[in-house]
Design a protein around this motif. Sequence first.
Motif, PDB file in Angstrom:
ATOM      1  N   ILE A   1      -4.866  -2.117   1.954  1.00 25.89           N
ATOM      2  CA  ILE A   1      -5.062  -0.967   1.589  1.00 25.89           C
ATOM      3  C   ILE A   1      -3.578   0.146   1.459  1.00 25.89           C
ATOM      4  O   ILE A   1      -3.434   0.616   0.415  1.00 25.89           O
ATOM      5  N   ASN A   2      -2.956  -0.325   2.363  1.00 25.60           N
ATOM      6  CA  ASN A   2      -1.562   0.274   2.273  1.00 25.60           C
ATOM      7  C   ASN A   2      -0.664  -0.207   1.227  1.00 25.60           C
ATOM      8  O   ASN A   2       0.180   0.867   0.672  1.00 25.60           O
ATOM      9  N   SER A   3      -0.855  -1.380   0.966  1.00 23.87           N
ATOM     10  CA  SER A   3       0.060  -1.848  -0.170  1.00 23.87           C
ATOM     11  C   SER A   3      -0.668  -1.290  -1.428  1.00 23.87           C
ATOM     12  O   SER A   3       0.246  -1.148  -2.468  1.00 23.87           O
ATOM     13  N   ALA A   4      -1.652  -1.144  -1.519  1.00 26.85           N
ATOM     14  CA  ALA A   4      -2.590  -0.731  -2.866  1.00 26.85           C
ATOM     15  C   ALA A   4      -2.193   0.849  -3.218  1.00 26.85           C
ATOM     16  O   ALA A   4      -1.957   1.316  -4.143  1.00 26.85           O
ATOM     17  N   LEU A   5      -1.912   1.734  -1.754  1.00 22.64           N
ATOM     18  CA  LEU A   5      -1.582   3.382  -1.849  1.00 22.64           C
ATOM     19  C   LEU A   5       0.068   3.644  -1.811  1.00 22.64           C
ATOM     20  O   LEU A   5       0.327   4.623  -1.795  1.00 22.64           O
ATOM     21  N   LYS A   6       0.765   2.415  -2.005  1.00 20.35           N
ATOM     22  CA  LYS A   6       2.353   2.587  -1.619  1.00 20.35           C
ATOM     23  C   LYS A   6       2.738   3.764  -2.685  1.00 20.35           C
ATOM     24  O   LYS A   6       3.490   4.532  -2.379  1.00 20.35           O
ATOM     25  N   ARG A   7       2.475   3.687  -3.796  1.00 24.12           N
ATOM     26  CA  ARG A   7       2.959   4.727  -4.855  1.00 24.12           C
ATOM     27  C   ARG A   7       2.732   6.124  -4.726  1.00 24.12           C
ATOM     28  O   ARG A   7       3.475   6.903  -4.879  1.00 24.12           O
ATOM     29  N   ALA A   8       1.527   6.240  -3.812  1.00 19.23           N
ATOM     30  CA  ALA A   8       1.014   7.918  -3.702  1.00 19.23           C
ATOM     31  C   ALA A   8       1.333   8.164  -2.326  1.00 19.23           C
ATOM     32  O   ALA A   8       0.977   9.380  -1.956  1.00 19.23           O
ATOM     33  N   ARG A   9       1.937   7.373  -1.585  1.00 20.02           N
ATOM     34  CA  ARG A   9       2.171   7.823  -0.079  1.00 20.02           C
ATOM     35  C   ARG A   9       3.001   9.059  -0.067  1.00 20.02           C
ATOM     36  O   ARG A   9       2.668  10.017   0.657  1.00 20.02           O
ATOM     37  N   GLY A  10       4.009   9.410  -0.764  1.00 21.41           N
ATOM     38  CA  GLY A  10       4.835  10.485  -0.672  1.00 21.41           C
ATOM     39  C   GLY A  10       4.280  11.786  -1.108  1.00 21.41           C
ATOM     40  O   GLY A  10       5.066  12.832  -1.047  1.00 21.41           O
ATOM     41  N   PHE A  11       3.201  11.970  -1.482  1.00 22.19           N
ATOM     42  CA  PHE A  11       2.602  13.151  -2.472  1.00 22.19           C
ATOM     43  C   PHE A  11       1.740  13.658  -1.507  1.00 22.19           C
ATOM     44  O   PHE A  11       1.168  13.087  -0.285  1.00 22.19           O
ATOM     45  N   PRO A  12       1.461  15.088  -2.159  1.00 26.05           N
ATOM     46  CA  PRO A  12       0.516  15.811  -1.026  1.00 26.05           C
ATOM     47  C   PRO A  12      -0.849  15.213  -1.136  1.00 26.05           C
ATOM     48  O   PRO A  12      -1.334  14.192  -1.830  1.00 26.05           O
ATOM     49  N   VAL A  13      -1.632  15.435  -0.002  1.00 26.50           N
ATOM     50  CA  VAL A  13      -3.078  14.981   0.504  1.00 26.50           C
ATOM     51  C   VAL A  13      -4.012  14.851  -0.703  1.00 26.50           C
ATOM     52  O   VAL A  13      -4.773  14.146  -0.898  1.00 26.50           O
ATOM     53  N   GLN A  14      -3.702  16.107  -1.559  1.00 29.55           N
ATOM     54  CA  GLN A  14      -4.917  16.223  -2.464  1.00 29.55           C
ATOM     55  C   GLN A  14      -4.579  14.993  -3.801  1.00 29.55           C
ATOM     56  O   GLN A  14      -5.617  14.525  -4.293  1.00 29.55           O
ATOM     57  N   PHE A  15      -3.429  14.877  -3.910  1.00 29.54           N
ATOM     58  CA  PHE A  15      -3.090  13.911  -4.956  1.00 29.54           C
ATOM     59  C   PHE A  15      -3.380  12.346  -4.448  1.00 29.54           C
ATOM     60  O   PHE A  15      -3.947  11.419  -5.136  1.00 29.54           O
ATOM     61  N   LEU A  16      -3.054  12.169  -2.959  1.00 28.70           N
ATOM     62  CA  LEU A  16      -3.639  10.840  -2.419  1.00 28.70           C
ATOM     63  C   LEU A  16      -4.942  10.638  -2.447  1.00 28.70           C
ATOM     64  O   LEU A  16      -5.411   9.478  -2.943  1.00 28.70           O
ATOM     65  N   LEU A  17      -5.767  11.551  -2.197  1.00 25.54           N
ATOM     66  CA  LEU A  17      -6.996  11.473  -2.300  1.00 25.54           C
ATOM     67  C   LEU A  17      -7.706  11.149  -3.854  1.00 25.54           C
ATOM     68  O   LEU A  17      -8.725  10.520  -3.848  1.00 25.54           O
ATOM     69  N   GLU A  18      -7.164  11.762  -4.842  1.00 27.74           N
ATOM     70  CA  GLU A  18      -7.480  11.561  -6.375  1.00 27.74           C
ATOM     71  C   GLU A  18      -7.035  10.071  -6.619  1.00 27.74           C
ATOM     72  O   GLU A  18      -7.750   9.442  -7.304  1.00 27.74           O
ATOM     73  N   PHE A  19      -5.677   9.815  -6.086  1.00 26.49           N
ATOM     74  CA  PHE A  19      -5.365   8.226  -6.276  1.00 26.49           C
ATOM     75  C   PHE A  19      -6.362   7.265  -5.653  1.00 26.49           C
ATOM     76  O   PHE A  19      -6.669   6.468  -6.279  1.00 26.49           O
ATOM     77  N   ILE A  20      -6.758   7.645  -4.558  1.00 22.01           N
ATOM     78  CA  ILE A  20      -7.693   6.785  -3.833  1.00 22.01           C
ATOM     79  C   ILE A  20      -9.031   6.691  -4.791  1.00 22.01           C
ATOM     80  O   ILE A  20      -9.522   5.686  -5.099  1.00 22.01           O
TER      81      ILE A  20
END
Length: 154
Positions: free
Chosen positions: A17-36
């Motif tokens: 999961i960490n590998s799949a979410l690597k691109r979105a890690r530095g963004f705000p939580v709202q963006f991270l949740l939408e990315f997921i």
Amino acid sequence: CQGDRYNIKTSNIAESINSALKRARGFPVQFLLEFIREKLGKWFWKRREDGLSLPTQHSRGVEYLLAVRSEIADTMTVQPIVGWRFFVKGGKMDCVVDLEHGKCDCGVYAVEKIPCSHAIAAGTSVGLHISTLVYPVYAKDFLFAGYSENIYPC
């Protein structure tokens, strides 16, 4: 563990999961949740489509295992013991197979719920089709059902 152990063949899920979410890690939580949500939606859609398009009764991985194990099973000899129990000679070791309870001395059948080469040899010796020896959780209907839910945007 007396129950089914479904984590035997999996790798570290957190690392995946960490590998799949690597691109979105530095963004705000709202963006991270939408990315997921987007990522899960794509994964579910792709796996649902793959499940629908399967020409066989089981997933591609299970069908491949059955084909390989069937070739090995063809070289084995089977001696009936009693009922659904058989003594199978050949392969890396000789085993007693119990088709009624889905067990073999090699341990593969009981753990994976996919017949080992010994179980395939025993089953084919009495005229059973290989697919009847595979536990129902590997059927394409179960695969499709696992990804049948839709993931909607907020």
